[in-house]
Motif scaffolding. Structure first.
Motif, PDB file in Angstrom:
ATOM      1  N   GLY A  42       0.820  -1.204   0.000  1.00  0.00           N
ATOM      2  CA  GLY A  42       0.000   0.000   0.000  1.00  0.00           C
ATOM      3  C   GLY A  42       0.848   1.245   0.000  1.00  0.00           C
ATOM      4  O   GLY A  42       2.079   1.197   0.133  1.00  0.00           O
ATOM      5  N   GLU A  43       0.162   2.365  -0.156  1.00  0.00           N
ATOM      6  CA  GLU A  43       0.808   3.673  -0.113  1.00  0.00           C
ATOM      7  C   GLU A  43       0.154   4.499   0.975  1.00  0.00           C
ATOM      8  O   GLU A  43      -1.068   4.564   1.072  1.00  0.00           O
ATOM      9  CB  GLU A  43       0.691   4.374  -1.462  1.00  0.00           C
ATOM     10  CG  GLU A  43       1.483   3.699  -2.552  1.00  0.00           C
ATOM     11  CD  GLU A  43       1.552   4.515  -3.833  1.00  0.00           C
ATOM     12  OE1 GLU A  43       0.997   5.622  -3.868  1.00  0.00           O
ATOM     13  OE2 GLU A  43       2.170   4.032  -4.787  1.00  0.00           O
ATOM     14  N   SER A  44       0.974   5.136   1.778  1.00  0.00           N
ATOM     15  CA  SER A  44       0.485   5.970   2.865  1.00  0.00           C
ATOM     16  C   SER A  44      -0.031   7.294   2.311  1.00  0.00           C
ATOM     17  O   SER A  44       0.508   7.835   1.351  1.00  0.00           O
ATOM     18  CB  SER A  44       1.619   6.221   3.857  1.00  0.00           C
ATOM     19  OG  SER A  44       1.223   7.161   4.818  1.00  0.00           O
ATOM     20  N   ASN A  50       5.190   7.274   2.451  1.00  0.00           N
ATOM     21  CA  ASN A  50       5.817   5.972   2.673  1.00  0.00           C
ATOM     22  C   ASN A  50       5.021   4.855   2.020  1.00  0.00           C
ATOM     23  O   ASN A  50       3.806   4.898   1.929  1.00  0.00           O
ATOM     24  CB  ASN A  50       5.945   5.682   4.165  1.00  0.00           C
ATOM     25  CG  ASN A  50       7.182   6.282   4.760  1.00  0.00           C
ATOM     26  OD1 ASN A  50       8.084   6.703   4.052  1.00  0.00           O
ATOM     27  ND2 ASN A  50       7.241   6.319   6.072  1.00  0.00           N
ATOM     28  N   LYS A  51       5.729   3.857   1.581  1.00  0.00           N
ATOM     29  CA  LYS A  51       5.142   2.659   1.016  1.00  0.00           C
ATOM     30  C   LYS A  51       5.104   1.597   2.122  1.00  0.00           C
ATOM     31  O   LYS A  51       6.043   1.490   2.905  1.00  0.00           O
ATOM     32  CB  LYS A  51       5.960   2.136  -0.162  1.00  0.00           C
ATOM     33  CG  LYS A  51       6.365   3.180  -1.186  1.00  0.00           C
ATOM     34  CD  LYS A  51       5.176   3.758  -1.918  1.00  0.00           C
ATOM     35  CE  LYS A  51       5.619   4.561  -3.116  1.00  0.00           C
ATOM     36  NZ  LYS A  51       5.469   5.953  -3.027  1.00  0.00           N
ATOM     37  N   ALA A  69       7.317  -0.184   6.712  1.00  0.00           N
ATOM     38  CA  ALA A  69       7.147   0.948   5.799  1.00  0.00           C
ATOM     39  C   ALA A  69       8.523   1.485   5.423  1.00  0.00           C
ATOM     40  O   ALA A  69       9.453   1.459   6.232  1.00  0.00           O
ATOM     41  CB  ALA A  69       6.313   2.047   6.451  1.00  0.00           C
ATOM     42  N   ALA A  70       8.638   1.954   4.200  1.00  0.00           N
ATOM     43  CA  ALA A  70       9.902   2.509   3.698  1.00  0.00           C
ATOM     44  C   ALA A  70       9.582   3.441   2.533  1.00  0.00           C
ATOM     45  O   ALA A  70       8.421   3.623   2.169  1.00  0.00           O
ATOM     46  CB  ALA A  70      10.858   1.407   3.267  1.00  0.00           C
ATOM     47  N   SER A  71      10.616   4.000   1.932  1.00  0.00           N
ATOM     48  CA  SER A  71      10.404   4.939   0.835  1.00  0.00           C
ATOM     49  C   SER A  71      10.005   4.248  -0.462  1.00  0.00           C
ATOM     50  O   SER A  71       9.412   4.867  -1.335  1.00  0.00           O
ATOM     51  CB  SER A  71      11.652   5.799   0.621  1.00  0.00           C
ATOM     52  OG  SER A  71      12.757   4.977   0.311  1.00  0.00           O
ATOM     53  N   THR A  72      10.335   2.945  -0.608  1.00  0.00           N
ATOM     54  CA  THR A  72       9.904   2.183  -1.786  1.00  0.00           C
ATOM     55  C   THR A  72       9.312   0.854  -1.314  1.00  0.00           C
ATOM     56  O   THR A  72       9.607   0.396  -0.200  1.00  0.00           O
ATOM     57  CB  THR A  72      11.069   1.879  -2.754  1.00  0.00           C
ATOM     58  OG1 THR A  72      11.985   0.999  -2.109  1.00  0.00           O
ATOM     59  CG2 THR A  72      11.766   3.148  -3.207  1.00  0.00           C
ATOM     60  N   HIS A  73       8.498   0.248  -2.156  1.00  0.00           N
ATOM     61  CA  HIS A  73       7.924  -1.047  -1.805  1.00  0.00           C
ATOM     62  C   HIS A  73       9.002  -2.115  -1.662  1.00  0.00           C
ATOM     63  O   HIS A  73       8.934  -2.978  -0.782  1.00  0.00           O
ATOM     64  CB  HIS A  73       6.888  -1.479  -2.863  1.00  0.00           C
ATOM     65  CG  HIS A  73       5.613  -0.733  -2.775  1.00  0.00           C
ATOM     66  ND1 HIS A  73       5.211   0.144  -3.743  1.00  0.00           N
ATOM     67  CD2 HIS A  73       4.656  -0.709  -1.827  1.00  0.00           C
ATOM     68  CE1 HIS A  73       4.052   0.653  -3.400  1.00  0.00           C
ATOM     69  NE2 HIS A  73       3.691   0.156  -2.241  1.00  0.00           N
ATOM     70  N   GLU A  74      10.005  -2.075  -2.513  1.00  0.00           N
ATOM     71  CA  GLU A  74      11.072  -3.072  -2.454  1.00  0.00           C
ATOM     72  C   GLU A  74      11.799  -3.018  -1.123  1.00  0.00           C
ATOM     73  O   GLU A  74      12.098  -4.043  -0.532  1.00  0.00           O
ATOM     74  CB  GLU A  74      12.068  -2.871  -3.615  1.00  0.00           C
ATOM     75  CG  GLU A  74      11.526  -3.246  -4.980  1.00  0.00           C
ATOM     76  CD  GLU A  74      10.729  -2.121  -5.641  1.00  0.00           C
ATOM     77  OE1 GLU A  74      10.486  -1.077  -5.014  1.00  0.00           O
ATOM     78  OE2 GLU A  74      10.334  -2.327  -6.809  1.00  0.00           O
ATOM     79  N   GLN A  75      12.084  -1.812  -0.642  1.00  0.00           N
ATOM     80  CA  GLN A  75      12.758  -1.676   0.653  1.00  0.00           C
ATOM     81  C   GLN A  75      11.866  -2.155   1.792  1.00  0.00           C
ATOM     82  O   GLN A  75      12.343  -2.788   2.727  1.00  0.00           O
ATOM     83  CB  GLN A  75      13.165  -0.225   0.888  1.00  0.00           C
ATOM     84  CG  GLN A  75      14.283   0.249   0.005  1.00  0.00           C
ATOM     85  CD  GLN A  75      14.563   1.743   0.185  1.00  0.00           C
ATOM     86  OE1 GLN A  75      13.761   2.468   0.769  1.00  0.00           O
ATOM     87  NE2 GLN A  75      15.685   2.193  -0.335  1.00  0.00           N
ATOM     88  N   ALA A  76      10.585  -1.855   1.713  1.00  0.00           N
ATOM     89  CA  ALA A  76       9.650  -2.305   2.751  1.00  0.00           C
ATOM     90  C   ALA A  76       9.561  -3.827   2.789  1.00  0.00           C
ATOM     91  O   ALA A  76       9.480  -4.435   3.856  1.00  0.00           O
ATOM     92  CB  ALA A  76       8.278  -1.689   2.527  1.00  0.00           C
ATOM     93  N   ILE A  77       9.596  -4.464   1.624  1.00  0.00           N
ATOM     94  CA  ILE A  77       9.541  -5.937   1.565  1.00  0.00           C
ATOM     95  C   ILE A  77      10.825  -6.534   2.116  1.00  0.00           C
ATOM     96  O   ILE A  77      10.790  -7.514   2.864  1.00  0.00           O
ATOM     97  CB  ILE A  77       9.314  -6.392   0.104  1.00  0.00           C
ATOM     98  CG1 ILE A  77       7.929  -5.987  -0.353  1.00  0.00           C
ATOM     99  CG2 ILE A  77       9.526  -7.894  -0.036  1.00  0.00           C
ATOM    100  CD1 ILE A  77       7.722  -6.101  -1.845  1.00  0.00           C
ATOM    101  N   ASN A  78      11.965  -5.968   1.773  1.00  0.00           N
ATOM    102  CA  ASN A  78      13.244  -6.522   2.196  1.00  0.00           C
ATOM    103  C   ASN A  78      13.512  -6.387   3.690  1.00  0.00           C
ATOM    104  O   ASN A  78      14.266  -7.166   4.252  1.00  0.00           O
ATOM    105  CB  ASN A  78      14.389  -5.886   1.409  1.00  0.00           C
ATOM    106  CG  ASN A  78      14.357  -6.260  -0.046  1.00  0.00           C
ATOM    107  OD1 ASN A  78      13.741  -7.246  -0.434  1.00  0.00           O
ATOM    108  ND2 ASN A  78      15.006  -5.463  -0.861  1.00  0.00           N
ATOM    109  N   GLN A  79      12.929  -5.391   4.308  1.00  0.00           N
ATOM    110  CA  GLN A  79      13.177  -5.184   5.741  1.00  0.00           C
ATOM    111  C   GLN A  79      12.394  -6.186   6.514  1.00  0.00           C
ATOM    112  O   GLN A  79      12.578  -6.608   7.532  1.00  0.00           O
ATOM    113  CB  GLN A  79      12.803  -3.775   6.160  1.00  0.00           C
ATOM    114  CG  GLN A  79      13.710  -2.757   5.549  1.00  0.00           C
ATOM    115  CD  GLN A  79      13.328  -1.348   5.938  1.00  0.00           C
ATOM    116  OE1 GLN A  79      12.442  -1.120   6.738  1.00  0.00           O
ATOM    117  NE2 GLN A  79      13.982  -0.373   5.368  1.00  0.00           N
TER     118      GLN A  79
END
Length: 79
Positions: A42-44, A50-51, A69-79
């Motif tokens: 999702g998008e905030s 934040n994604k 949550a992170a600045s991109t979806h990829e970063q949010a998934i990886n964390q």
């Protein structure tokens, strides 16, 4: 393992779908008893934009969940 990807408030592009699928396949290395995985992206609406990424994993008689949550979806998934 069955997987489902839900995109909230944006259109899911193929590269992001591939990234989610590759990350989910890595989970099976650690535990092969995963029955179902549901990823919600999702998008905030906040000014920071934040994604978000949420995952719900069904295993034998349990449901595991995580979100970030992170600045991109990829970063949010990886964390």
């Amino acid at each position: 393992m069955q997987s489902q990807i839900t995109a909230r408030h944006f259109d899911l592009y193929p590269d992001l779908r591939d990234h989610v699928d590759s990350q989910l396949s890595k989970l099976e290395r650690y535990y092969d008893g995963i029955i179902n995985a549901h990823v919600i992206l999702g998008e905030s609406n906040a000014p920071s934009g934040n994604k978000t990424a949420e995952i719900y994993i069904d295993v034998y008689q349990k449901r595991l969940s995580a979100e970030d949550a992170a600045s991109t979806h990829e970063q949010a998934i990886n964390q």
